[in-house]
Design an enzyme around this catalytic site. Structure first.
Site, PDB file in Angstrom:
ATOM      1  N   ASP A 135       1.188  -0.898   0.023  1.00 22.38           N
ATOM      2  CA  ASP A 135       0.109   0.454   0.236  1.00 22.38           C
ATOM      3  C   ASP A 135       1.028   1.314  -0.026  1.00 22.38           C
ATOM      4  O   ASP A 135       1.699   1.266   0.129  1.00 22.38           O
ATOM      5  CB  ASP A 135      -0.772   0.202   0.952  1.00 22.38           C
ATOM      6  CG  ASP A 135      -1.958  -0.778   1.100  1.00 22.38           C
ATOM      7  OD1 ASP A 135      -2.188  -1.461   0.157  1.00 22.38           O
ATOM      8  OD2 ASP A 135      -2.533  -1.998   2.428  1.00 22.38           O
TER       9      ASP A 135
ATOM     10  N   ASP B 108      -7.011  -2.275  -4.646  1.00 24.36           N
ATOM     11  CA  ASP B 108      -8.394  -0.878  -3.883  1.00 24.36           C
ATOM     12  C   ASP B 108      -9.132  -0.385  -4.094  1.00 24.36           C
ATOM     13  O   ASP B 108     -10.218  -0.434  -4.607  1.00 24.36           O
ATOM     14  CB  ASP B 108      -7.818   0.079  -2.038  1.00 24.36           C
ATOM     15  CG  ASP B 108      -6.782  -1.156  -1.155  1.00 24.36           C
ATOM     16  OD1 ASP B 108      -7.053  -3.132  -1.618  1.00 24.36           O
ATOM     17  OD2 ASP B 108      -5.870  -0.740  -0.310  1.00 24.36           O
TER      18      ASP B 108
END
Length: 161
Positions: free
Chosen positions: A122, A140
């Site tokens: 991330d 995401d």
């Protein structure tokens, strides 16, 4: 079996999202490994490298390996279900096909991370003063935007389709 063209061609959008996701994660690892975080829009948006062994918001990050395999199996299973949905969807129905393709690309992008390194990379960090949204990635975004579009388009009445 129907002779009308189905929406499987929209899997190309899944591949584009998957490619952008994997490229951006490689970039994030190389660009942010030594610095950790870089302000993009000071006070609002940073590139911040983080590794997530759990699910959304580090859910089930318990140090065990079973969540990794659970999430890989879920991603593959859900993607298979959504691919079948695309197969049954008329090609012209972009309001269904595009969101499904985005969810598939995002799910498979994070599954690749779990298979390769057991964690999801991330790097997108949205924040304001003391408030911090959990760090996320391009996959995401695909999953979230795809799900929201699917809901919005599904709630709208579509006469004639």
């Amino acid at each position: 079996m129907s002779s009308r063209p189905n929406a499987l061609i929209w899997l190309l959008a899944s591949l584009v999202l998957l490619g952008l996701d994997q490229w951006s994660k490689v970039w994030a690892i190389h660009a942010l490994q030594s610095v950790g975080s870089v302000a993009v829009i000071p006070g609002w948006l940073n590139w911040t490298l983080a590794y997530n062994p759990g699910a959304a918001f580090s859910f089930l990050d318990n140090g065990q390996s079973w969540p990794r395999w659970l999430f890989v199996i879920l991603a593959i299973g859900i993607s298979g279900f959504l691919i079948r949905w695309l197969w049954r969807t008329p090609r012209r129905d972009w309001r269904t096909a595009l969101p499904l393709a985005m969810i598939i690309g995002g799910a498979l992008g994070n599954a690749i991370d779990r298979l390769h390194g057991s964690v999801v990379v991330d790097f997108i960090h949205v924040h304001y003063h003391q408030w911090n949204y959990p760090i996320f990635n391009v996959a995401d975004c695909g999953i979230t935007v795809g799900a929201v579009l699917l809901l919005l388009f599904g709630l709208r009445s579509r006469p004639g389709t």
